[in-house]
Design an enzyme around this catalytic site. Structure first.
Site, PDB file in Angstrom:
ATOM      1  N   GLY A  40       0.794  -1.218   0.000  1.00  0.00           N
ATOM      2  CA  GLY A  40       0.000   0.000   0.000  1.00  0.00           C
ATOM      3  C   GLY A  40       0.823   1.263   0.000  1.00  0.00           C
ATOM      4  O   GLY A  40       0.441   2.264  -0.611  1.00  0.00           O
ATOM      5  N   ASP A  61      10.446  -7.236  -1.980  1.00  0.00           N
ATOM      6  CA  ASP A  61       9.194  -7.778  -1.440  1.00  0.00           C
ATOM      7  C   ASP A  61       9.168  -9.276  -1.707  1.00  0.00           C
ATOM      8  O   ASP A  61       9.510  -9.714  -2.812  1.00  0.00           O
ATOM      9  CB  ASP A  61       7.968  -7.111  -2.080  1.00  0.00           C
ATOM     10  CG  ASP A  61       6.714  -7.272  -1.240  1.00  0.00           C
ATOM     11  OD1 ASP A  61       6.302  -8.429  -1.008  1.00  0.00           O
ATOM     12  OD2 ASP A  61       6.139  -6.251  -0.809  1.00  0.00           O
ATOM     13  N   GLN A  71      -7.284  -2.778  -3.889  1.00  0.00           N
ATOM     14  CA  GLN A  71      -8.004  -1.620  -3.363  1.00  0.00           C
ATOM     15  C   GLN A  71      -7.069  -0.470  -3.014  1.00  0.00           C
ATOM     16  O   GLN A  71      -7.487   0.684  -2.963  1.00  0.00           O
ATOM     17  CB  GLN A  71      -8.824  -2.080  -2.147  1.00  0.00           C
ATOM     18  CG  GLN A  71      -9.312  -1.023  -1.214  1.00  0.00           C
ATOM     19  CD  GLN A  71      -8.490  -0.982   0.082  1.00  0.00           C
ATOM     20  OE1 GLN A  71      -7.433  -1.598   0.188  1.00  0.00           O
ATOM     21  NE2 GLN A  71      -8.988  -0.233   1.050  1.00  0.00           N
ATOM     22  N   ASP A 129       5.229  -3.934   6.970  1.00  0.00           N
ATOM     23  CA  ASP A 129       4.051  -3.938   7.830  1.00  0.00           C
ATOM     24  C   ASP A 129       4.249  -4.622   9.169  1.00  0.00           C
ATOM     25  O   ASP A 129       3.287  -5.020   9.815  1.00  0.00           O
ATOM     26  CB  ASP A 129       2.876  -4.588   7.092  1.00  0.00           C
ATOM     27  CG  ASP A 129       3.151  -6.046   6.711  1.00  0.00           C
ATOM     28  OD1 ASP A 129       4.261  -6.544   7.017  1.00  0.00           O
ATOM     29  OD2 ASP A 129       2.267  -6.667   6.105  1.00  0.00           O
ATOM     30  N   ASN A 130       5.512  -4.792   9.619  1.00  0.00           N
ATOM     31  CA  ASN A 130       5.713  -5.338  10.958  1.00  0.00           C
ATOM     32  C   ASN A 130       6.982  -4.760  11.570  1.00  0.00           C
ATOM     33  O   ASN A 130       7.922  -4.384  10.866  1.00  0.00           O
ATOM     34  CB  ASN A 130       5.751  -6.866  10.940  1.00  0.00           C
ATOM     35  CG  ASN A 130       6.977  -7.404  10.237  1.00  0.00           C
ATOM     36  OD1 ASN A 130       8.038  -7.516  10.844  1.00  0.00           O
ATOM     37  ND2 ASN A 130       6.849  -7.719   8.955  1.00  0.00           N
ATOM     38  N   CYS A 189      -3.690  -4.749   8.271  1.00  0.00           N
ATOM     39  CA  CYS A 189      -4.834  -4.046   7.687  1.00  0.00           C
ATOM     40  C   CYS A 189      -5.982  -5.001   7.417  1.00  0.00           C
ATOM     41  O   CYS A 189      -7.128  -4.572   7.314  1.00  0.00           O
ATOM     42  CB  CYS A 189      -4.408  -3.313   6.416  1.00  0.00           C
ATOM     43  SG  CYS A 189      -3.870  -4.385   5.072  1.00  0.00           S
ATOM     44  N   CYS A 248      20.140   3.914  23.153  1.00  0.00           N
ATOM     45  CA  CYS A 248      19.726   3.085  22.016  1.00  0.00           C
ATOM     46  C   CYS A 248      20.836   2.098  21.670  1.00  0.00           C
ATOM     47  O   CYS A 248      21.989   2.476  21.464  1.00  0.00           O
ATOM     48  CB  CYS A 248      19.419   3.959  20.805  1.00  0.00           C
ATOM     49  SG  CYS A 248      18.989   3.022  19.316  1.00  0.00           S
TER      50      CYS A 248
END
Length: 257
Positions: A40, A61, A71, A129-130, A189, A248
């Site tokens: 997306g 990917d 969509q 997405d993670n 999502c 960090c």
């Protein structure tokens, strides 16, 4: 880098902008961007990175196109369903601008291969997405001295932030989220939903920030450590500053070793 008459014509609307100009367009043509995640965020980002004339792209990917992707993942069509996203993305890119060099990586990003994937890039854009993958990418960018543009989206909200944790006093993505998310445990999502146009806004904004970074300071400073939060329901945007975490284990440890 000089541009051919055809490239000058193609990017004429950029070149007449004082904030870009011929020098800026040549810099974009000489840039190498690694785009991790072709979903997306990555789909619209790829469209506008290609439209901007980025000379070299690495497309990363490991997934296949699914019907439910269409969509919001705007570079794919129904004929791409079932095919590898990286292959379909390169096909889209070749049809759009065959002069852009494209390398494909269809392996999942892990701490073991992240450094090899990002090394040598001028900029990495993370649209995954993670958290586990995002942190692996961020740590690798810090380790090899490559700036990172991180983007995320869900429901009606998006966020984009630039990080240069390899530089003194600049935060990395791990400074932002901490160490608690080194696992693939975030919401998806599919569970929460997402407005397709929200992904488009986030991805295109990420592409604009990428151009800003690659030709800085012509369009202004790179604005490292600035988190831009987008709300599609208001609609509106606000920005926050992310401070470097002195404890960090990625970027602060690098400075003290």
């Amino acid at each position: 880098m000089s541009l051919s008459p055809e490239r000058l014509d193609r990017f004429a609307r950029h070149i007449v902008l004082p904030e870009v100009g011929g020098a800026g367009q040549a810099a974009l043509a000489g840039s190498h961007v690694v785009l991790v995640g072709l979903g997306g965020i990555g789909s619209p980002a790829l469209q506008y990175l290609a439209g901007a004339g980025i000379g070299r792209l690495t497309l990363v990917d490991d997934g296949d196109v699914e019907l439910s992707n269409l969509q919001r993942q705007t570079i794919y069509t129904t004929r791409d369903v079932g095919h590898a996203k990286a292959v379909a993305a390169r096909r889209w890119l070749a049809n759009f601008d065959s002069e852009i060099s494209a390398q494909l990586i269809d392996n999942r990003v892990t701490p073991d291969n992240a450094t090899r994937i990002v090394e040598g890039a001028d900029l990495v854009i993370d649209g995954t997405d993670n958290f586990a993958t995002r942190l692996a990418i961020s740590d690798a960018c810090v380790a090899v001295g490559v700036p990172l543009l991180s983007a995320a989206v869900g429901r009606f909200q998006g966020q984009v932030a630039g990080f240069a944790g390899h530089l003194p006093d600049e935060a990395c993505y791990r400074c932002f989220v901490g160490d608690a998310f080194d696992a693939e445990d975030c919401d998806t999502c599919a569970e929460d939903g997402m407005l397709g146009a929200m992904a488009g806004w986030t991805g295109t904004f990420a592409a604009m920030q990428a151009v800003r970074i690659l030709i800085a300071p012509q369009m202004g400073s790179a604005a490292w450590g600035q988190l831009h939060l987008m709300d599609g329901l208001k609609p509106g945007m606000r920005s926050l500053a992310i401070a470097k975490d002195p404890d960090c284990r990625a970027c602060s440890k690098k400075e003290t070793d």
